[in-house]
Write an enzyme that holds these catalytic residues in place. Structure first.
Site, PDB file in Angstrom:
ATOM      1  N   ASP A  67       0.825  -1.218   0.000  1.00 18.72           N
ATOM      2  CA  ASP A  67       0.000   0.000   0.000  1.00 18.72           C
ATOM      3  C   ASP A  67       0.852   1.257   0.000  1.00 18.72           C
ATOM      4  O   ASP A  67       2.074   1.201   0.157  1.00 18.72           O
ATOM      5  CB  ASP A  67      -0.939  -0.009   1.217  1.00 18.72           C
ATOM      6  CG  ASP A  67      -0.228  -0.350   2.534  1.00 18.72           C
ATOM      7  OD1 ASP A  67       1.013  -0.338   2.562  1.00 18.72           O
ATOM      8  OD2 ASP A  67      -0.909  -0.618   3.525  1.00 18.72           O
ATOM      9  N   ASN A 135      -7.330  -1.682  14.539  1.00 22.87           N
ATOM     10  CA  ASN A 135      -8.741  -1.998  14.280  1.00 22.87           C
ATOM     11  C   ASN A 135      -8.891  -3.251  13.415  1.00 22.87           C
ATOM     12  O   ASN A 135      -9.946  -3.497  12.852  1.00 22.87           O
ATOM     13  CB  ASN A 135      -9.439  -0.811  13.613  1.00 22.87           C
ATOM     14  CG  ASN A 135      -8.801  -0.439  12.274  1.00 22.87           C
ATOM     15  OD1 ASN A 135      -7.847  -1.077  11.838  1.00 22.87           O
ATOM     16  ND2 ASN A 135      -9.330   0.587  11.630  1.00 22.87           N
ATOM     17  N   HIS A 137      -7.161  -3.884  10.632  1.00 25.61           N
ATOM     18  CA  HIS A 137      -6.938  -3.730   9.187  1.00 25.61           C
ATOM     19  C   HIS A 137      -5.680  -4.466   8.741  1.00 25.61           C
ATOM     20  O   HIS A 137      -4.755  -4.679   9.514  1.00 25.61           O
ATOM     21  CB  HIS A 137      -6.948  -2.260   8.747  1.00 25.61           C
ATOM     22  CG  HIS A 137      -5.758  -1.423   9.097  1.00 25.61           C
ATOM     23  ND1 HIS A 137      -5.871  -0.205   9.736  1.00 25.61           N
ATOM     24  CD2 HIS A 137      -4.435  -1.592   8.875  1.00 25.61           C
ATOM     25  CE1 HIS A 137      -4.668   0.328   9.878  1.00 25.61           C
ATOM     26  NE2 HIS A 137      -3.776  -0.497   9.374  1.00 25.61           N
ATOM     27  N   GLU A 142      -9.594  -1.333   5.653  1.00 26.07           N
ATOM     28  CA  GLU A 142     -10.236  -0.977   6.908  1.00 26.07           C
ATOM     29  C   GLU A 142     -11.471  -1.861   7.144  1.00 26.07           C
ATOM     30  O   GLU A 142     -11.961  -2.511   6.215  1.00 26.07           O
ATOM     31  CB  GLU A 142     -10.660   0.499   6.846  1.00 26.07           C
ATOM     32  CG  GLU A 142      -9.501   1.479   6.673  1.00 26.07           C
ATOM     33  CD  GLU A 142      -8.730   1.753   7.965  1.00 26.07           C
ATOM     34  OE1 GLU A 142      -8.618   0.842   8.818  1.00 26.07           O
ATOM     35  OE2 GLU A 142      -8.228   2.873   8.122  1.00 26.07           O
TER      36      GLU A 142
HETATM   37  C1  GLP Z   1      -0.405   0.750   8.599  1.00 26.43           C
HETATM   38  C2  GLP Z   1      -0.106  -0.122   7.374  1.00 26.43           C
HETATM   39  C3  GLP Z   1      -0.275  -1.584   7.668  1.00 26.43           C
HETATM   40  C4  GLP Z   1       0.371  -1.923   8.987  1.00 26.43           C
HETATM   41  C5  GLP Z   1      -0.352  -1.228  10.111  1.00 26.43           C
HETATM   42  C6  GLP Z   1       0.281  -1.454  11.466  1.00 26.43           C
HETATM   43  O1  GLP Z   1      -1.599   1.431   8.552  1.00 26.43           O
HETATM   44  N1  GLP Z   1      -0.853   0.243   6.234  1.00 26.43           N
HETATM   45  O2  GLP Z   1       0.270  -2.348   6.602  1.00 26.43           O
HETATM   46  O3  GLP Z   1       0.309  -3.310   9.197  1.00 26.43           O
HETATM   47  O4  GLP Z   1      -0.437   0.157   9.865  1.00 26.43           O
HETATM   48  O5  GLP Z   1       1.405  -0.648  11.634  1.00 26.43           O
HETATM   49  P1  GLP Z   1       2.495  -0.866  12.740  1.00 26.43           P
HETATM   50  O6  GLP Z   1       3.275  -2.045  12.330  1.00 26.43           O
HETATM   51  O7  GLP Z   1       3.326   0.397  12.702  1.00 26.43           O
HETATM   52  O8  GLP Z   1       1.789  -1.047  14.027  1.00 26.43           O
END
Ligand code: GLP
Length: 241
Positions: A67, A135, A137, A142
């Site tokens: 993404d 949440n 995702h 989402e």
């Molecule tokens: C972001 C990314 C995800 C990631 C998530 C958790 O929004 N788009 O791919 O898994 O957040 O992030 P973190 O690993 O910093 O907790």
């Protein structure tokens, strides 16, 4: 679904690298699906360390990222392209031509999505690395995203915007939209490793592992995948143990 419990972030990263290394050794031209965020950083450090020891090469490896924020250029320090270069690609012998990321500045977003979907259809990703949002995702899918979604533009929820604000100067700088692989793209990969560390992931892990398989928790879709491994540390597993 394989569920692996580990003590902490370090052990989670080690375990993930064990699996990734087996794939890299077994297939010189492996295709990796990569994620951003704090969660996979430890894994990326292990990949770099082991590369520096001469144990693995990425010369023939191809990557696809999940993404990107809409509106950030590849040179923006908060963009996921910048993240991947500074945290992994610049430190290994991968050919940047073999790395694929979504373009958050594409003039025609629909076309950018279609092109990525076409590439993914042929990509045959050996292992997809995933983190999980607070949440539930995955990538930027989402809650309430349909499970049959492919690469598309997503409006980020207030929860995701506030969770990700820690990387930006102010919450107002966090993009409100993202371009992301859909759940169906993720489900089409050959194997998946979802990593979760920390107490702020405990509710999401509970919903993903023990809750209903439902759009309320995008990560719950993964339970329908034939080869998915969750690697969860003590704090993130607090509600499922
Ligand atoms: C972001 C990314 C995800 C990631 C998530 C958790 O929004 N788009 O791919 O898994 O957040 O992030 P973190 O690993 O910093 O907790």
């Amino acid at each position: 679904m394989n569920l692996i419990f580990v003590k902490n972030y370090e052990e989670m990263s080690e375990k993930a690298y064990e699996i990734v290394k087996k794939i890299l050794i077994g297939k010189k031209n492996a295709t990796l699906g990569l994620a951003t965020g704090t969660t996979p950083l430890g894994l990326y450090n292990k990949m770099i360390e082991d590369f520096n020891l001469g144990n693995v090469s990425y010369k023939n490896v191809t990557t696809y990222n999940l993404d990107e924020y809409v509106g950030l250029s590849t040179n923006d320090e908060q963009s996921y392209t910048y993240f991947m270069r500074t945290n992994l690609f610049n430190h290994i012998d991968i050919d940047l031509k073999n790395t694929h990321l979504l373009d958050g500045m594409a003039k025609n977003m629909n076309e950018a999505c279609d092109n990525y979907n076409k590439m993914l259809e042929k990509a045959d990703i050996d292992v997809q690395i995933l983190g999980i949002g607070g949440n539930g995702h995955i990538a930027f899918n989402e809650p309430n995203e349909p499970f049959d979604s492919v690469t598309h533009i997503i409006d980020l929820t207030p929860k995701t915007i506030s969770d990700n604000a820690r990387f930006f100067t102010s919450i107002n700088d966090v993009p409100t939209r993202a371009i992301s692989m859909g759940i169906a793209n993720i489900m089409a990969t050959k194997s998946i490793i979802l990593l979760a560390s920390g107490a702020n992931k405990a509710d999401a892990v509970y919903a993903a592992v023990k809750g209903d398989i439902s759009k309320n928790c995008p990560a719950s879709a993964l339970r329908n995948h034939k080869n998915v491994t969750f690697i969860v540390d003590d704090a993130a597993a607090a509600k499922i143990k």
